[in-house]
Structure formats: C-alpha cells, structure tokens
Design an enzyme around this catalytic site. Structure first.
Site, PDB file in Angstrom:
ATOM      1  N   ARG A 283      -0.350   5.507 -56.618  1.00  0.00           N
ATOM      2  CA  ARG A 283       0.855   5.388 -57.446  1.00  0.00           C
ATOM      3  C   ARG A 283       0.419   5.483 -58.898  1.00  0.00           C
ATOM      4  O   ARG A 283      -0.151   4.548 -59.425  1.00  0.00           O
ATOM      5  CB  ARG A 283       1.541   4.044 -57.155  1.00  0.00           C
ATOM      6  CG  ARG A 283       2.454   3.614 -58.276  1.00  0.00           C
ATOM      7  CD  ARG A 283       3.355   2.474 -57.931  1.00  0.00           C
ATOM      8  NE  ARG A 283       2.732   1.197 -57.654  1.00  0.00           N
ATOM      9  CZ  ARG A 283       2.156   0.398 -58.569  1.00  0.00           C
ATOM     10  NH1 ARG A 283       2.061   0.765 -59.824  1.00  0.00           N
ATOM     11  NH2 ARG A 283       1.656  -0.762 -58.196  1.00  0.00           N
ATOM     12  N   HIS A 287       4.975   0.218 -60.632  1.00  0.00           N
ATOM     13  CA  HIS A 287       5.597  -0.063 -59.333  1.00  0.00           C
ATOM     14  C   HIS A 287       7.087   0.266 -59.393  1.00  0.00           C
ATOM     15  O   HIS A 287       7.624   1.001 -58.576  1.00  0.00           O
ATOM     16  CB  HIS A 287       5.389  -1.532 -58.962  1.00  0.00           C
ATOM     17  CG  HIS A 287       6.207  -1.956 -57.789  1.00  0.00           C
ATOM     18  ND1 HIS A 287       5.933  -1.515 -56.518  1.00  0.00           N
ATOM     19  CD2 HIS A 287       7.307  -2.737 -57.699  1.00  0.00           C
ATOM     20  CE1 HIS A 287       6.844  -2.027 -55.689  1.00  0.00           C
ATOM     21  NE2 HIS A 287       7.688  -2.760 -56.382  1.00  0.00           N
ATOM     22  N   TYR A 296      -2.732  -5.348 -64.732  1.00  0.00           N
ATOM     23  CA  TYR A 296      -3.591  -5.635 -63.578  1.00  0.00           C
ATOM     24  C   TYR A 296      -4.525  -4.501 -63.179  1.00  0.00           C
ATOM     25  O   TYR A 296      -5.278  -4.646 -62.232  1.00  0.00           O
ATOM     26  CB  TYR A 296      -2.751  -6.066 -62.362  1.00  0.00           C
ATOM     27  CG  TYR A 296      -1.638  -5.089 -61.961  1.00  0.00           C
ATOM     28  CD1 TYR A 296      -1.908  -3.977 -61.173  1.00  0.00           C
ATOM     29  CD2 TYR A 296      -0.333  -5.292 -62.388  1.00  0.00           C
ATOM     30  CE1 TYR A 296      -0.897  -3.095 -60.816  1.00  0.00           C
ATOM     31  CE2 TYR A 296       0.692  -4.411 -62.041  1.00  0.00           C
ATOM     32  CZ  TYR A 296       0.406  -3.308 -61.259  1.00  0.00           C
ATOM     33  OH  TYR A 296       1.402  -2.431 -60.918  1.00  0.00           O
TER      34      TYR A 296
END
Ligand SMILES: Cc1ncc(C[n+]2csc(CCOP(=O)(O)OP(=O)(O)O)c2C)c(N)n1
Ligand SMILES: [Mg+2]
Length: 388
Positions: A283, A287, A296
């Site tokens: 990805r 998200h 992160y």
C-alpha cells in the site's frame, strides 16, 4: 513500557522471495519467470497485444481515479477514501482473470476491480460521501455480479463462502463446462487474515469444497500494524492447515496476478475445491485519508517499494515489445478524462431523500423501520408546525 514483541517486526520491508513465489515480469519489466512462474507462462502467451495493453490501461486509469478521489476527499467532497495506490497489478490482474459468470466479493479498496466488472466509480463515491449505505445493487446485471464493499473486516469471506456453497448445491459449478460453471473470488487483507471470520470461512470452504478463491492482498500493513506481527509464517502457507492448495504471487506483477488467479478460479469452478492466493504487494498511500503513515513507517521502505511499482514495470515491458508513444499518450489521456468525469459527477451528486435510509435495511417491510420512518416524518413536520 517494555515491548515484548520483536522490534524488527515493525517494518513493511520488501520480503525475501519464497521458493513458491510466482513472478513473470521482473521489476525492470523483463520477462524473467521465477521457477514457480514457469508453469504459468502458457497462460500469458495466450494473451493478445490488446489484452496486455488493456491491463496497462486499467492500471493507469485506476491510479488516476484514485488520485482524483483522494484529492476530492482532501477538498472536503468525501468523508473518507481508502487509496489503492500501489495495488493496481494485484487488482487488475485478478479482475481480468474472473470470467463473466463469476461472483466477486470485494473488501473496500478494490476500486478498479469493481470498475472492470462494470460498477460506476461514482457509486463508490456516493458511499464515501455518505449518500448511500450500500453503493450499488449487486443483482443489477450492469454490475457484473459484484457485491458491495464490506468494512467489517473479513465478514465478506463468510458471505462469499455461503454464496459459493449455494453455487455447488444449485449445480452451478463443477459440471466441467469452464464457460458456464460459476466461481467466487473474495478479496481481503493481511490484517483481516487474523480475523476469526476468515478462519471460519476457510474451514467451511474446505469442508464443502466450495468453488471459491480467497484472494489475499498482503499490502504489508493493517493500518499501523505490519504483517510481520500478523503472522510468523508467509500467509499463503496457512491454507495448507485447512487442506486448501495455495499460491503466492508477486502482486505487483499484473501478468502473474492474472495467470495465477485464472488458474485458481478455473480449478475451483471445476469442482476441485477452494484455492487461496497471497498477492505480495504494498500500500503506497495512506491506509485511508484519516491516516498518516509517516508516523509508523520509513521513507526508505516506501522508496524500496516504489522501485517495484506495478505500472512502471508493465510500461517497460510494453515498450520493449514495441508499444508506440501514441499508445502511452492515449492511455494517459484516458486516465485524465476518467478522473475529470469523476470530479464533475461528484460535485453534481444530490443528497437522497432522508426516508430512503429505511428502505433497504431489511428485504421486506419491518415494523421497526416503519416506526422510525414515522418518527422522522413527525419530527420534520414539527418544524412546519413551529413556522405556522
Ligand atoms: C471487525 C473489524 N475490526 C477492526 C476494524 C478497523 N479496521 C479497519 S481497516 C483495518 C486494517 C485492515 O488491514 P488489512 O486487512 O491488511 O487491509 P488493508 O486496509 O491493508 O487493505 C482495521 C483494523 C474493522 N473495520 N472491522
Ligand atoms: Mg493490509
């Protein structure tokens, strides 16, 4: 707080190739099948120039739509958007592998899959703008047997398995006629694979030998949780525990994604039982538009995956085969025009009648819905009384 988990789990770095990985196109676009990929070459050789160009075209259109929808959300036109940026090859390859009579159960990120089947992208926009609870009607023939998005992680695998059990019981699979036998493909993610629903769906699918393919897009992340924390073994290997043959495919290689899914679906429709596919992809975006991946993951990781981008890879392949500049320009133009059209039609969308929210909650009339519809009508009427 002490971190009891291994800190090296906190990464979505490019995984080492397993011996089972099916790849046909190398990251530089050369035809260089892995040992497991050799067996799938004949499926690719059977494709026409038109097919190959269409794969590329759909990936470019997918990205253009996705960028436009992301921008629309940023400009306040949508409540939310889950980007498909980076996952184009897994989605386009698998969608083209499905035959017309097949049934698709998406998760919530398979925008181009639904478009390839005939769903109007504005129907997804309607959902993400909060104007519709479902988006589209899966029974409308123009939607190509595409079921609606499911945001409850993994639940679509149960829906798909129940549906696939029905296909077998109804004699609609396993007759030996590839052009008529129906199969199911269900999409889910690496995070969803930890969900109990997926486990239950696989148990039932294997027991009832459903004509079904579990298509896992391992995009390395479940929001901020890396796949290395979801599973200590490569995800495709889990299928063996259910007695289900599985494949691992380079999900950034559209040719491999197509070939593996075509074969798995045809095996399933023939009555050989369910199959599982793990498409290894990434990805590249957030998200959803509510997420900030810089919190992160590292830019080094993102750059390593950018070098494995599915569109650049296929473009290099087609260029080497002699595709013209005019072709590439035409594809870019199509992407722009599809994205422009999406923007125009999004801004023209009108809010639905409020009482319509009660219409499709149950298939039949329901006293609770009648009561709530009446409550709303009385509430709205109270403003009229106040004004009088
Ligand atoms: C049952 C359930 N639990 C939690 C959530 C919240 N949630 C939404 S997306 C997501 C991560 C899903 O990751 P993955 O399955 O890898 O799919 P991806 O978003 O990466 O495509 C979570 C935890 C949810 N929607 N449903
Ligand atoms: Mg994921």
């Amino acid at each position: 707080m002490t971190d009891i988990l291994d800190p090296s789990d906190r990464t979505g770095a490019v995984p080492e190739d397993t011996a089972d990985l099916v790849r046909i196109l190398n990251t530089d676009g050369t035809l260089a099948p892995t040992p497991a990929g050799e067996a799938f070459l004949s499926l690719i050789e059977a494709l026409s120039d038109f097919d190959l160009e269409e794969f590329y075209r759909d990936m470019v259109v997918s990205r253009a739509l996705d960028v436009q929808a992301t921008n629309l959300q940023r400009q306040g036109q949508l409540a939310l958007w889950p980007p498909s940026f980076g996952q184009e090859a897994a989605q386009v390859g698998s969608a083209h592998a499905a035959r017309a009579q097949d049934h698709l159960f998406p998760s919530y990120r398979e925008h181009i899959v639904t478009k390839i089947r005939g769903v109007d992208p504005v129907d997804i926009i309607r959902l993400m703008r909060g104007l519709s609870h479902g988006g589209w009607d899966p029974t409308d023939p123009k939607n190509g047997n595409t079921n609606i998005y499911t945001l409850v992680l993994g639940s679509q695998t149960l829906h798909a398995t129940g549906f696939a059990m029905g296909l077998t019981l109804g004699g609609r699979a396993g007759t030996g006629d590839l052009e008529r036998d129906e199969a199911v493909i269900v999409y889910y993610g690496d995070g969803a694979s930890s969900q109990g629903d997926v486990h239950e769906a696989m148990v039932f699918a294997a027991s009832y030998r459903t004509p079904e393919v579990f298509f896992l897009q391992n995009n390395q992340w479940a929001i901020s949780v890396p796949v290395r924390r979801q599973s200590r073994s490569p995800l495709y290997q889990r299928a063996a525990g259910y007695g289900m043959p599985s494949y691992q495919v380079d999900g950034n290689d559209v040719l491999a994604s197509f070939a593996v899914t075509r074969q798995a679906l045809d095996e399933a429709r023939a009555g050989d039982g369910p199959r599982a596919i793990e498409a290894v992809t990434y990805r590249r975006g957030a998200h959803t538009t509510s997420d900030d991946p810089t919190k992160y993951r590292t830019s080094e990781e993102e750059e390593a995956w950018a070098e494995r981008d599915p569109i650049t890879r296929m473009r290099a392949f087609l260029q080497a085969r002699g595709a013209s500049e005019a072709f590439f320009e035409d594809v870019e133009e199509e992407g722009r025009s599809v994205a422009d059209d999406l923007r125009t039609r999004t801004t023209q969308l009108e809010a639905p009648d409020a009482p319509s929210m009660f219409t499709h909650v149950y298939t039949d009339d329901h006293p609770l819905m009648a009561e709530q519809r009446q409550w709303l009508a009385d509430y709205e009427a109270s403003f009229e009384e106040g004004r009088a």
